[in-house]
Design a protein around this motif. Structure first.
Motif, mmCIF file in Angstrom:
data_model
loop_
_atom_site.group_PDB
_atom_site.id
_atom_site.type_symbol
_atom_site.label_atom_id
_atom_site.label_comp_id
_atom_site.label_asym_id
_atom_site.label_seq_id
_atom_site.Cartn_x
_atom_site.Cartn_y
_atom_site.Cartn_z
ATOM 1 N N GLU A 27 0.912 -1.195 0.151
ATOM 2 C CA GLU A 27 0.181 0.058 -0.071
ATOM 3 C C GLU A 27 0.966 1.262 -0.117
ATOM 4 O OE1 GLU A 27 -2.492 -0.347 3.355
ATOM 5 O OE2 GLU A 27 -3.482 -2.106 2.818
ATOM 6 N N GLU A 28 0.282 2.387 -0.107
ATOM 7 C CA GLU A 28 1.048 3.585 -0.103
ATOM 8 C C GLU A 28 1.589 3.742 1.160
ATOM 9 O OE1 GLU A 28 1.905 6.200 -2.245
ATOM 10 O OE2 GLU A 28 0.752 4.673 -3.817
ATOM 11 N N PRO A 29 2.775 3.999 1.285
ATOM 12 C CA PRO A 29 3.363 4.419 2.571
ATOM 13 C C PRO A 29 3.302 5.668 3.366
ATOM 14 C CG PRO A 29 5.110 4.962 0.843
ATOM 15 C CD PRO A 29 3.625 4.301 0.385
ATOM 16 N N LEU A 30 3.518 5.670 4.631
ATOM 17 C CA LEU A 30 3.317 6.892 5.449
ATOM 18 C C LEU A 30 3.946 8.003 4.712
ATOM 19 C CD1 LEU A 30 1.851 7.949 8.056
ATOM 20 C CD2 LEU A 30 4.116 7.250 9.422
ATOM 21 N N HIS A 31 5.219 7.840 4.353
ATOM 22 C CA HIS A 31 6.125 8.963 3.804
ATOM 23 C C HIS A 31 6.441 8.680 2.366
ATOM 24 C CE1 HIS A 31 5.618 11.092 7.580
ATOM 25 N NE2 HIS A 31 6.397 10.120 8.256
ATOM 26 N N PRO A 32 6.801 9.413 1.393
ATOM 27 C CA PRO A 32 7.105 9.083 0.198
ATOM 28 C C PRO A 32 8.456 8.323 0.235
ATOM 29 C CG PRO A 32 6.354 11.370 0.188
ATOM 30 C CD PRO A 32 6.558 11.010 1.570
ATOM 31 N N GLY A 33 9.351 8.452 1.079
ATOM 32 C CA GLY A 33 10.774 7.817 1.065
ATOM 33 C C GLY A 33 10.607 6.485 1.824
ATOM 34 N N LEU A 34 9.550 6.016 2.152
ATOM 35 C CA LEU A 34 9.281 4.566 2.750
ATOM 36 C C LEU A 34 8.690 3.552 1.626
ATOM 37 C CD1 LEU A 34 7.804 5.391 6.288
ATOM 38 C CD2 LEU A 34 9.973 4.727 5.562
ATOM 39 N N PRO A 35 8.898 2.307 1.696
ATOM 40 C CA PRO A 35 8.555 1.390 0.554
ATOM 41 C C PRO A 35 7.235 1.134 0.642
ATOM 42 C CG PRO A 35 9.625 0.240 2.476
ATOM 43 C CD PRO A 35 9.867 1.829 2.863
ATOM 44 N N ARG A 36 6.467 0.595 -0.481
ATOM 45 C CA ARG A 36 4.945 0.077 -0.373
ATOM 46 C C ARG A 36 4.773 -0.980 0.452
ATOM 47 N NH1 ARG A 36 1.359 1.998 -3.963
ATOM 48 N NH2 ARG A 36 0.130 0.034 -3.923
ATOM 49 N N LEU A 37 5.858 -1.907 0.244
ATOM 50 C CA LEU A 37 5.676 -3.420 0.836
ATOM 51 C C LEU A 37 6.355 -3.272 2.190
ATOM 52 C CD1 LEU A 37 4.717 -5.937 -0.749
ATOM 53 C CD2 LEU A 37 7.244 -6.526 -0.895
ATOM 54 N N ARG A 38 5.313 -3.695 3.217
ATOM 55 C CA ARG A 38 5.626 -3.744 4.600
ATOM 56 C C ARG A 38 4.909 -4.766 5.261
ATOM 57 N NH1 ARG A 38 1.583 0.259 5.211
ATOM 58 N NH2 ARG A 38 2.391 1.076 2.913
ATOM 59 N N HIS A 39 5.349 -5.043 6.652
ATOM 60 C CA HIS A 39 4.532 -5.829 7.400
ATOM 61 C C HIS A 39 3.463 -5.124 8.230
ATOM 62 C CE1 HIS A 39 8.106 -8.645 6.956
ATOM 63 N NE2 HIS A 39 7.272 -9.521 6.817
ATOM 64 N N ARG A 40 2.452 -5.479 8.469
ATOM 65 C CA ARG A 40 1.366 -5.098 9.239
ATOM 66 C C ARG A 40 1.107 -6.018 10.019
ATOM 67 N NH1 ARG A 40 -3.422 -2.545 5.846
ATOM 68 N NH2 ARG A 40 -1.869 -0.617 6.086
ATOM 69 N N VAL A 41 1.021 -5.568 11.607
ATOM 70 C CA VAL A 41 0.485 -6.239 12.745
ATOM 71 C C VAL A 41 -0.584 -5.438 13.327
ATOM 72 C CG1 VAL A 41 0.948 -7.250 15.192
ATOM 73 C CG2 VAL A 41 2.843 -7.095 13.164
ATOM 74 N N THR A 42 -1.901 -6.355 13.074
ATOM 75 C CA THR A 42 -3.230 -6.001 13.583
ATOM 76 C C THR A 42 -3.087 -6.020 15.164
ATOM 77 O OG1 THR A 42 -4.361 -6.585 11.577
ATOM 78 C CG2 THR A 42 -5.588 -6.107 13.496
ATOM 79 N N LEU A 43 -3.797 -4.770 15.845
ATOM 80 C CA LEU A 43 -3.790 -4.789 17.174
ATOM 81 C C LEU A 43 -5.086 -4.515 17.641
ATOM 82 C CD1 LEU A 43 -0.425 -2.908 17.741
ATOM 83 C CD2 LEU A 43 -0.704 -5.357 18.257
ATOM 84 N N THR A 44 -5.596 -4.822 18.928
ATOM 85 C CA THR A 44 -6.524 -4.476 19.545
ATOM 86 C C THR A 44 -6.372 -3.306 20.562
ATOM 87 O OG1 THR A 44 -6.671 -5.951 21.256
ATOM 88 C CG2 THR A 44 -7.738 -6.474 19.371
ATOM 89 N N ALA A 45 -7.350 -2.546 20.982
ATOM 90 C CA ALA A 45 -7.032 -1.579 21.820
ATOM 91 C C ALA A 45 -6.322 -1.951 23.119
ATOM 92 C CB ALA A 45 -8.237 -0.826 22.163
ATOM 93 N N PRO A 46 -6.492 -3.326 23.709
ATOM 94 C CA PRO A 46 -5.775 -3.580 24.951
ATOM 95 C C PRO A 46 -4.487 -4.035 24.625
ATOM 96 C CG PRO A 46 -7.998 -4.397 25.047
ATOM 97 C CD PRO A 46 -7.766 -3.930 23.645
#
Length: 217
Positions: A153-172
């Motif tokens: 997906e589109e990264p947070l900043h232009p200098g970061l890669p599109r491909l990354r790891h995403r770890v889903t977290l709950t509020a606790p």
């Protein structure tokens, strides 16, 4: 990705039992759906054998079919909740570990260019969070343990890669994970960012199956 010098997380690693909380809420719901489906199947058997009380109606058939469909949904939901009930995150000086039963792998800190926290609205008053781990170079998007975390997906900043790891977290789980990451690698922390509702998305299941179809074990 595991270092030969660090075959397992450190004894003092921060442990987040991500599978247990999901199982505690998901398994009872799936069992209820399965029970409804069982009642629907029992009713269908009575109708098929002519043992039902009263006349059969179209609305009755629709109701039984709906109940059976709920039971099937319950089975579909039960399988992953049960399979993932022992999943854990472990965070130490080496990196972020994902543990699935007896299997584990690590995303080393020295392979990352940054770590960020995304959050979006979930329901009327809730929020859902994700830890975004941006690599410094290519990652194995079909790693047997980590592939389900990969997002393109589109990264947070232009200098970061599109491909990354995403770890889903709950509020606790969110704050213990953030605190552990910032204590070990404060230099990688990129802060928090609100994203559109539904930002979690899903892994590329179809692509993963196609790419690994002819792999030899």
């Amino acid at each position: 990705m595991s270092s030969p010098h660090t075959p397992s997380p450190a004894p003092n690693a921060t442990v987040i039992r991500i599978g247990r909380r999901s199982a505690m809420t998901g398994l009872p719901c799936s069992l209820v759906l399965m029970a409804i489906g069982a009642v629907g199947i029992f009713g269908a058997v009575l109708v098929a054998t002519g043992q039902q009380k009263g006349e059969s109606t179209v609305s009755g058939f629709v109701g039984l079919a709906f109940m059976v469909a709920l039971g099937v949904l319950g089975v579909i939901l039960f399988v992953p909740f049960w399979a993932n009930r022992r999943n854990r995150l472990l965070i130490d000086h080496t990196g972020l570990w994902l543990e699935k039963g007896e299997l584990r792998n690590v995303i080393p800190w020295n392979s990352l260019s940054g770590v960020a926290l995304y959050w979006s609205d979930f329901g009327r008053n809730g929020k859902i969070y994700s830890l975004e781990l941006y690599p410094t170079g290519p990652i194995d998007r079909d790693d047997p343990i980590l592939w389900g975390l990969v997002r393109d997906e589109e990264p947070l900043h232009p200098g970061l890669p599109r491909l990354r790891h995403r770890v889903t977290l709950t509020a606790p789980n969110k704050q213990p994970v953030v605190d552990a990451v910032r204590s070990h690698v404060p230099q990688l922390w990129l802060g928090e960012s609100q994203r559109p509702t539904g930002h979690i998305s899903r892994p590329d299941v179809r692509g993963h199956r196609q790419r690994t179809r002819n792999r030899t074990p």
